[in-house]
Design a protein around this motif. Structure first.
Motif, PDB file in Angstrom:
ATOM      1  N   MET A   1     -10.622 -32.813   6.405  1.00 40.52           N
ATOM      2  CA  MET A   1     -10.596 -31.858   5.288  1.00 40.52           C
ATOM      3  C   MET A   1     -10.805 -30.447   5.846  1.00 40.52           C
ATOM      4  O   MET A   1     -11.716 -30.205   6.600  1.00 40.52           O
ATOM      5  CB  MET A   1     -11.742 -32.198   4.336  1.00 40.52           C
ATOM      6  N   ASP A   2      -9.944 -29.506   5.467  1.00 39.36           N
ATOM      7  CA  ASP A   2     -10.163 -28.189   6.042  1.00 39.36           C
ATOM      8  C   ASP A   2     -10.462 -27.093   5.031  1.00 39.36           C
ATOM      9  O   ASP A   2     -10.695 -25.964   5.406  1.00 39.36           O
ATOM     10  CB  ASP A   2      -8.993 -27.778   6.951  1.00 39.36           C
ATOM     11  N   SER A   3     -10.482 -27.408   3.740  1.00 34.83           N
ATOM     12  CA  SER A   3     -10.971 -26.391   2.813  1.00 34.83           C
ATOM     13  C   SER A   3     -12.337 -26.841   2.275  1.00 34.83           C
ATOM     14  O   SER A   3     -12.659 -28.024   2.284  1.00 34.83           O
ATOM     15  CB  SER A   3      -9.979 -26.164   1.673  1.00 34.83           C
ATOM     16  N   PHE A   4     -13.111 -25.869   1.819  1.00 36.61           N
ATOM     17  CA  PHE A   4     -14.492 -26.143   1.423  1.00 36.61           C
ATOM     18  C   PHE A   4     -14.546 -27.316   0.428  1.00 36.61           C
ATOM     19  O   PHE A   4     -13.847 -27.317  -0.577  1.00 36.61           O
ATOM     20  CB  PHE A   4     -15.107 -24.881   0.798  1.00 36.61           C
ATOM     21  N   PRO A   5     -15.364 -28.324   0.702  1.00 38.54           N
ATOM     22  CA  PRO A   5     -15.344 -29.538  -0.130  1.00 38.54           C
ATOM     23  C   PRO A   5     -15.928 -29.367  -1.530  1.00 38.54           C
ATOM     24  O   PRO A   5     -17.068 -28.942  -1.690  1.00 38.54           O
ATOM     25  CB  PRO A   5     -16.180 -30.549   0.666  1.00 38.54           C
ATOM     26  N   ILE A   6     -15.107 -29.673  -2.517  1.00 38.70           N
ATOM     27  CA  ILE A   6     -15.518 -29.645  -3.920  1.00 38.70           C
ATOM     28  C   ILE A   6     -15.522 -31.102  -4.399  1.00 38.70           C
ATOM     29  O   ILE A   6     -14.518 -31.798  -4.266  1.00 38.70           O
ATOM     30  CB  ILE A   6     -14.502 -28.867  -4.791  1.00 38.70           C
ATOM     31  N   ILE A   7     -16.649 -31.539  -4.921  1.00 35.98           N
ATOM     32  CA  ILE A   7     -16.773 -32.940  -5.333  1.00 35.98           C
ATOM     33  C   ILE A   7     -16.927 -33.009  -6.844  1.00 35.98           C
ATOM     34  O   ILE A   7     -17.843 -32.396  -7.402  1.00 35.98           O
ATOM     35  CB  ILE A   7     -18.027 -33.602  -4.693  1.00 35.98           C
ATOM     36  N   ASN A   8     -16.044 -33.760  -7.480  1.00 36.66           N
ATOM     37  CA  ASN A   8     -16.163 -33.994  -8.914  1.00 36.66           C
ATOM     38  C   ASN A   8     -16.973 -35.274  -9.119  1.00 36.66           C
ATOM     39  O   ASN A   8     -16.464 -36.377  -8.930  1.00 36.66           O
ATOM     40  CB  ASN A   8     -14.754 -34.126  -9.509  1.00 36.66           C
ATOM     41  N   LEU A   9     -18.244 -35.109  -9.489  1.00 38.02           N
ATOM     42  CA  LEU A   9     -19.146 -36.279  -9.556  1.00 38.02           C
ATOM     43  C   LEU A   9     -18.731 -37.285 -10.622  1.00 38.02           C
ATOM     44  O   LEU A   9     -19.058 -38.469 -10.517  1.00 38.02           O
ATOM     45  CB  LEU A   9     -20.590 -35.839  -9.815  1.00 38.02           C
ATOM     46  N   GLU A  10     -18.007 -36.802 -11.643  1.00 39.26           N
ATOM     47  CA  GLU A  10     -17.544 -37.711 -12.698  1.00 39.26           C
ATOM     48  C   GLU A  10     -16.639 -38.800 -12.126  1.00 39.26           C
ATOM     49  O   GLU A  10     -16.575 -39.904 -12.649  1.00 39.26           O
ATOM     50  CB  GLU A  10     -16.765 -36.905 -13.738  1.00 39.26           C
ATOM     51  N   ASN A  11     -15.957 -38.461 -11.045  1.00 40.18           N
ATOM     52  CA  ASN A  11     -15.035 -39.424 -10.445  1.00 40.18           C
ATOM     53  C   ASN A  11     -15.738 -40.630  -9.837  1.00 40.18           C
ATOM     54  O   ASN A  11     -15.096 -41.587  -9.415  1.00 40.18           O
ATOM     55  CB  ASN A  11     -14.176 -38.753  -9.366  1.00 40.18           C
ATOM     56  N   LEU A  12     -17.085 -40.575  -9.766  1.00 44.14           N
ATOM     57  CA  LEU A  12     -17.807 -41.750  -9.260  1.00 44.14           C
ATOM     58  C   LEU A  12     -17.765 -42.894 -10.268  1.00 44.14           C
ATOM     59  O   LEU A  12     -18.067 -44.034  -9.938  1.00 44.14           O
ATOM     60  CB  LEU A  12     -19.270 -41.389  -8.983  1.00 44.14           C
ATOM     61  N   ASN A  13     -17.408 -42.564 -11.500  1.00 40.53           N
ATOM     62  CA  ASN A  13     -17.450 -43.602 -12.538  1.00 40.53           C
ATOM     63  C   ASN A  13     -16.150 -44.388 -12.683  1.00 40.53           C
ATOM     64  O   ASN A  13     -16.098 -45.349 -13.423  1.00 40.53           O
ATOM     65  CB  ASN A  13     -17.790 -42.970 -13.897  1.00 40.53           C
ATOM     66  N   GLY A  14     -15.101 -43.973 -12.029  1.00 36.35           N
ATOM     67  CA  GLY A  14     -13.828 -44.659 -12.288  1.00 36.35           C
ATOM     68  C   GLY A  14     -13.148 -45.136 -11.015  1.00 36.35           C
ATOM     69  O   GLY A  14     -13.797 -45.448 -10.015  1.00 36.35           O
ATOM     70  N   ASP A  15     -11.825 -45.185 -11.085  1.00 35.58           N
ATOM     71  CA  ASP A  15     -10.999 -45.676  -9.969  1.00 35.58           C
ATOM     72  C   ASP A  15     -11.157 -44.853  -8.706  1.00 35.58           C
ATOM     73  O   ASP A  15     -10.827 -45.315  -7.620  1.00 35.58           O
ATOM     74  CB  ASP A  15      -9.509 -45.588 -10.357  1.00 35.58           C
ATOM     75  N   GLU A  16     -11.641 -43.617  -8.873  1.00 35.06           N
ATOM     76  CA  GLU A  16     -11.684 -42.718  -7.708  1.00 35.06           C
ATOM     77  C   GLU A  16     -13.007 -42.790  -6.970  1.00 35.06           C
ATOM     78  O   GLU A  16     -13.295 -41.943  -6.128  1.00 35.06           O
ATOM     79  CB  GLU A  16     -11.440 -41.276  -8.172  1.00 35.06           C
ATOM     80  N   ARG A  17     -13.824 -43.784  -7.295  1.00 36.50           N
ATOM     81  CA  ARG A  17     -15.156 -43.842  -6.695  1.00 36.50           C
ATOM     82  C   ARG A  17     -15.099 -43.848  -5.170  1.00 36.50           C
ATOM     83  O   ARG A  17     -15.771 -43.066  -4.500  1.00 36.50           O
ATOM     84  CB  ARG A  17     -15.922 -45.070  -7.194  1.00 36.50           C
ATOM     85  N   LYS A  18     -14.239 -44.720  -4.625  1.00 34.82           N
ATOM     86  CA  LYS A  18     -14.209 -44.893  -3.174  1.00 34.82           C
ATOM     87  C   LYS A  18     -13.775 -43.579  -2.484  1.00 34.82           C
ATOM     88  O   LYS A  18     -14.397 -43.143  -1.519  1.00 34.82           O
ATOM     89  CB  LYS A  18     -13.230 -46.023  -2.829  1.00 34.82           C
ATOM     90  N   ALA A  19     -12.735 -42.964  -3.032  1.00 33.16           N
ATOM     91  CA  ALA A  19     -12.239 -41.714  -2.437  1.00 33.16           C
ATOM     92  C   ALA A  19     -13.303 -40.621  -2.542  1.00 33.16           C
ATOM     93  O   ALA A  19     -13.468 -39.797  -1.626  1.00 33.16           O
ATOM     94  CB  ALA A  19     -10.965 -41.278  -3.148  1.00 33.16           C
ATOM     95  N   THR A  20     -14.052 -40.621  -3.642  1.00 32.62           N
ATOM     96  CA  THR A  20     -15.080 -39.596  -3.829  1.00 32.62           C
ATOM     97  C   THR A  20     -16.233 -39.817  -2.850  1.00 32.62           C
ATOM     98  O   THR A  20     -16.745 -38.857  -2.253  1.00 32.62           O
ATOM     99  CB  THR A  20     -15.578 -39.607  -5.299  1.00 32.62           C
ATOM    100  N   MET A  21     -16.640 -41.078  -2.675  1.00 33.26           N
ATOM    101  CA  MET A  21     -17.697 -41.373  -1.698  1.00 33.26           C
ATOM    102  C   MET A  21     -17.257 -40.941  -0.291  1.00 33.26           C
ATOM    103  O   MET A  21     -18.052 -40.408   0.484  1.00 33.26           O
ATOM    104  CB  MET A  21     -18.032 -42.877  -1.694  1.00 33.26           C
ATOM    105  N   GLU A  22     -16.005 -41.173   0.011  1.00 33.81           N
ATOM    106  CA  GLU A  22     -15.436 -40.775   1.306  1.00 33.81           C
ATOM    107  C   GLU A  22     -15.506 -39.250   1.476  1.00 33.81           C
ATOM    108  O   GLU A  22     -15.837 -38.745   2.547  1.00 33.81           O
ATOM    109  CB  GLU A  22     -13.961 -41.182   1.324  1.00 33.81           C
TER     110      GLU A  22
END
Ligand code: OGA
Ligand code: NI
Length: 313
Positions: A1-22
């Motif tokens: 990742m080369d731009s400043f990391p922005i994490i959408n915490l709501e994504n932990l609740n759905g299909d995107e959990r794994k990608a968000t944890m990564e």
């Protein structure tokens, strides 16, 4: 990742959990910083805290800052100022016990909002610690326990304003440092920028974003993760226009917590970080905050213990 990391915490609740944890893992390993959106802290509470902080600054702090600047002749400096920061601050403690009622010049509404905000931040900090545990393969609760000591964590807030500065190339808003503690949660101004982190030798801006919370990791998490996660150097560059609000909350170990690398994160013969009591680390940090962190870690290594930290630095 080369731009400043922005994490959408709501994504932990759905299909995107794994990608968000990564994404969180990558941010912890490569940035030491990330910015949270949809973190669950009510936006209207943040708006209230912002409004009251700015009002309090104008009413109780601004004049004092101007007087300090003029008494030190800071607005006309010709050479770099290395022993001061262009910031106006006050501190609140929430844990192990609150001192908010003892801080002068705060309205009842401001005290109440800051208490409520701190409670939300405390919960968020502990949620994040568990996400870090998951990414590190540590059992749930490990990091919270590691910071606990006998009376629970130390949790406090530094309320800062960075007023406009006529000489930003000569005086920093806040000189470069790493944070001493555990995990830091920052509610920063959404318009006036200034916070930068050091990545691969370059200063990178932490972008202002409305209603976000910026997270960074302190020296203690570097020790506990045995360097898997690093506390990253950062600074505030003063701006010539606009006052920057910054409300930084520090979730730190209890003063008697014994800090050491998690055994499962030590590879064979690779134990590089020391063991110490947090209070001793803070005594050293108080004198060496604006210096590199490595000598602080070195001072607590086994072979140096007999000399004591003061003799070795
Ligand atoms: C700090 C800090 C950053 C900011 O107080 O340790 O890094 O934006 N603050 O105020
Ligand atoms: Ni800091």
């Amino acid at each position: 990742m080369d731009s400043f990391p922005i994490i959408n915490l709501e994504n932990l609740n759905g299909d995107e959990r794994k990608a968000t944890m990564e994404k969180i893992k990558d941010a912890c390993e490569n940035w030491g910083f990330f910015e949270l959106v949809n973190h669950g802290i009510p936006h209207d509470l943040m708006d209230t805290v912002e409004r009251l902080t700015k009002e309090h600054y104008r009413k109780c702090m601004e004049q004092r800052f101007k007087e300090l600047v003029s008494s030190k002749g800071l607005e006309a400096v010709q050479t770099e100022v290395k022993d001061m920061d262009w910031e106006s601050t006050f501190h609140l403690r929430h844990l192990p016990e609150s001192n908010i009622s003892e801080i002068p010049d705060l309205s009842d509404e401001y005290r109440k909002s800051m208490k409520e905000f701190a409670l939300k931040l405390e919960t968020l900090a502990e949620e994040l610690l568990d996400l870090l545990c998951e990414n590190l393969g540590l059992e749930k609760g490990y990091l919270k326990k590691a910071l606990y000591g006998s009376k629970g964590p130390t949790f406090g807030t530094k309320v800062a304003n960075y007023p406009p500065c006529p000489k930003p190339d000569l005086v920093k808003g806040l000189r470069a440092h790493t944070d001493a503690g555990g995990i830091i949660l920052l509610f920063q101004d959404d318009k006036v920028s200034g916070l930068q982190l050091l990545k691969d030798g370059n200063w990178v801006d932490v972008p202002p974003m409305h209603h976000s919370i910026v997270i960074n990791l302190g020296d203690q998490l570097e020790v506990i993760t045995n360097g898997k996660y690093k506390s990253v150097e950062h600074r505030v560059v003063a701006q010539t226009d606009g006052t920057r609000m910054s409300i930084a909350s520090f979730y730190n170990p209890g003063s008697d917590a014994v800090i050491y690398p998690a055994p499962t994160l030590i590879e064979e013969n690779n134990e590089i970080y020391p063991k110490f009591v947090f209070e001793d680390y803070m005594n050293l940090y108080a004198r060496l905050k604006f210096q590199a962190k490595e000598p602080r870690f070195e001072a607590f290594k086994e072979s140096n213990v007999n000399l004591g930290p003061i003799a070795t630095v």
